[in-house]
Design an enzyme around this catalytic site. Structure first.
Site, mmCIF file in Angstrom:
data_model
loop_
_atom_site.group_PDB
_atom_site.id
_atom_site.type_symbol
_atom_site.label_atom_id
_atom_site.label_comp_id
_atom_site.label_asym_id
_atom_site.label_seq_id
_atom_site.Cartn_x
_atom_site.Cartn_y
_atom_site.Cartn_z
ATOM 1 N N HIS A 1 0.870 -1.176 0.000
ATOM 2 C CA HIS A 1 0.000 0.000 0.000
ATOM 3 C C HIS A 1 0.912 1.234 0.000
ATOM 4 O O HIS A 1 2.016 1.199 0.554
ATOM 5 C CB HIS A 1 -0.830 -0.045 1.289
ATOM 6 C CG HIS A 1 -1.899 0.985 1.396
ATOM 7 N ND1 HIS A 1 -1.651 2.282 1.787
ATOM 8 C CD2 HIS A 1 -3.237 0.906 1.187
ATOM 9 C CE1 HIS A 1 -2.797 2.955 1.821
ATOM 10 N NE2 HIS A 1 -3.769 2.151 1.457
ATOM 11 N N GLN B 1 -4.550 -5.220 6.903
ATOM 12 C CA GLN B 1 -5.534 -6.141 6.325
ATOM 13 C C GLN B 1 -5.520 -7.511 7.002
ATOM 14 O O GLN B 1 -6.213 -8.420 6.553
ATOM 15 C CB GLN B 1 -5.264 -6.325 4.823
ATOM 16 C CG GLN B 1 -5.470 -5.076 4.013
ATOM 17 C CD GLN B 1 -6.929 -4.626 3.995
ATOM 18 O OE1 GLN B 1 -7.849 -5.405 4.257
ATOM 19 N NE2 GLN B 1 -7.155 -3.367 3.705
ATOM 20 N N LYS C 1 -10.492 -0.923 10.285
ATOM 21 C CA LYS C 1 -10.592 -2.149 9.484
ATOM 22 C C LYS C 1 -10.809 -3.354 10.388
ATOM 23 O O LYS C 1 -10.730 -4.496 9.972
ATOM 24 C CB LYS C 1 -9.315 -2.340 8.656
ATOM 25 C CG LYS C 1 -9.112 -1.230 7.619
ATOM 26 C CD LYS C 1 -7.830 -1.435 6.847
ATOM 27 C CE LYS C 1 -7.383 -0.182 6.122
ATOM 28 N NZ LYS C 1 -8.114 0.088 4.881
HETATM 29 N N1 PMP Z 1 -1.896 -0.713 4.572
HETATM 30 C C1 PMP Z 1 -2.841 -1.458 4.011
HETATM 31 C C2 PMP Z 1 -2.498 -2.832 3.513
HETATM 32 C C3 PMP Z 1 -4.132 -0.940 3.889
HETATM 33 O O1 PMP Z 1 -5.090 -1.692 3.321
HETATM 34 C C4 PMP Z 1 -4.417 0.359 4.367
HETATM 35 C C5 PMP Z 1 -5.791 0.966 4.252
HETATM 36 N N2 PMP Z 1 -6.368 0.847 2.967
HETATM 37 C C6 PMP Z 1 -3.390 1.075 4.960
HETATM 38 C C7 PMP Z 1 -2.148 0.511 5.050
HETATM 39 C C8 PMP Z 1 -3.585 2.455 5.497
HETATM 40 O O2 PMP Z 1 -4.414 2.430 6.603
HETATM 41 P P1 PMP Z 1 -4.975 3.794 7.201
HETATM 42 O O3 PMP Z 1 -5.521 4.560 6.050
HETATM 43 O O4 PMP Z 1 -6.019 3.349 8.168
HETATM 44 O O5 PMP Z 1 -3.829 4.476 7.853
#
Ligand code: PMP
Length: 410
Positions: free
Chosen positions: A125, A205, A228
């Site tokens: 990500h 995740q 999440k």
């Molecule tokens: N890493 C992964 C694998 C994610 O799926 C996400 C959220 N889509 C994030 C990091 C970032 O999380 P947040 O936006 O809650 O900081």
């Protein structure tokens, strides 16, 4: 015998009773973006404001004491949840993104020097890429990429071959948000440690779908988000190995993170975890996060995993029957995420049209542009499941998808 009673647990989520676009029952398959929140967690949040809203740690009065106790109790529940050895290893952040930035700005800035190397996988990500690029630019570090194969698995031989005497850190997701691939983080940690490197795992995740044990995985840092995990937004966690945290400088300065402040002699900082929690934290969210953790733990991860794998298999099998369907990422070990494209149809059109049937999926690059480009794509559609989803919802979705695909490909 223990079973997951999905109808009973669905009733705990007010939003799942919603209708959208007139009379369409909501089918919520965007759980990898954010999960819905059960009533128990909402009630815990409201109860804090109705009964004991107060600032923590410094107050002597009754409410401040209750709020402080609840806040610190949550920290211990989080510790137990990821099986950390010591409660001082649990730092509250705004989310996964902030947790990773904390490691980059505190550990990274103080420990890494020009020419040091960081390994990052291609399926990360953006939140586990960009903070490292920013640091690399500032410090003159080299970022090396762990490649992904066609099925969406990390190439472990290539991973081993990337290590040099300058490798200091490995950054990898436990579970890919874009493909669902479950990465072998325990093995990756073992290899990293053989090379005297540290490993940071993005668990955003993973934590809502599988039991996480930071001691068994033997990772140095582990980050995740509350939203999440059936909890609120604005709250997340960084687990850090105590010996590393103790050597790390503060990241943000302010109240809560100090021991003494003197204008003449400077400031002495608090010990971890408070050293890394400057300012008034998200107290209500921390307390609600604890409730969310208890909620998901009570489902029993063995049952939850079995259920989500059934949803995944049923959806995958049925979707493969759709003309032009291409499922992106078919690692043998996957979480309940299905990324797909349909030949001759734009992902965005598919997303917009299935929404008309009441089905919420995600389309786009999923904050994983390097991974999309690996597949020669700009975007995919993604359906992602949670505890409260049903086989009937999957059938409804695949039927709707079939109709939509027929419509747009004609
Ligand atoms: N890493 C992964 C694998 C994610 O799926 C996400 C959220 N889509 C994030 C990091 C970032 O999380 P947040 O936006 O809650 O900081």
């Amino acid at each position: 015998e223990l079973t997951l009673d999905v109808e009973v647990l669905r009733a705990e989520f007010p939003v799942l009773g919603r209708r959208v676009h007139g009379d369409k029952a909501l089918v919520y398959f965007d759980n990898a973006a954010t999960t819905q929140t059960p009533k128990a967690v909402l009630d815990t949040w409201v109860d804090y404001f109705e009964r004991y809203n107060a600032n923590i740690h410094r107050g002597l009065h009754r409410l401040a004491d209750e709020a402080t106790q609840a806040y610190e109790h949550s920290r211990d529940t989080v510790r137990e949840f990821v099986n950390a050895e010591d409660v001082r290893e649990i730092i509250f952040t705004r989310g996964t993104t902030e947790a990773i930035n904390l490691v980059a700005q505190s550990w990274g800035r103080s420990q890494l020097v020009e020419g040091d190397e960081i390994l990052i996988s291609r399926l990360e990500h953006h939140s586990n890429i960009v903070p490292w690029q920013m640091l690399a630019q500032e410090k003159g570090l080299t970022i090396r990429i762990i490649p992904v194969d066609e099925r969406g698995e990390l190439d472990m031989d290539a991973y081993r071959a990337l290590f040099t005497s300058r490798t200091r850190l490995v950054c990898v997701a436990h579970v890919s948000n874009a493909l669902g691939t479950v990465n072998p983080v325990a093995e990756m940690a073992r290899i990293a440690h053989e090379h005297d490197a540290r490993i940071l795992v993005d668990g955003a995740q993973a934590v809502a779908h599988t039991r996480v044990d930071v001691q068994t995985l033997d990772v140095d840092f582990y980050a995740f988000s509350g939203h999440k995990l059936y909890g609120p937004t604005g709250i997340g966690v960084l687990y850090g190995r105590l010996s590393l945290l103790e050597a790390m400088p503060p990241w943000q300065g302010g109240g809560e993170m100090i021991r003494t402040v003197s204008l003449e002699e400077g400031t002495r900082f608090a010990e971890p975890p408070h050293r890394f929690e400057a300012g008034t934290p998200a107290i209500a969210e921390v307390i609600a996060l604890e409730r969310a953790i208890r909620w998901v733990t009570n489902l029993h991860f063995e049952l939850l995993e079995e259920w989500e794998q059934r949803l995944l298999k049923h959806a995958t099998d049925r979707m493969k029957g759709i003309d032009g369907m291409r499922i992106i990422g078919e690692a043998p070990h996957k979480a309940a995420v299905i990324s797909f494209v349909v030949e001759g149809a734009h992902s965005q059109d598919i997303g917009l049209l299935v929404d008309q049937f009441g089905v919420a999926i995600r389309t786009g690059h999923h904050c994983a542009q390097p991974l999309m480009h690996h597949y020669g794509l700009d975007a995919t559609c993604r359906a992602s499941f949670a505890a409260y989803n049903t086989l009937e919802e999957v059938d409804y979705f695949v039927d709707a998808l079939q109709r939509v695909v027929t419509m747009v490909r004609d």
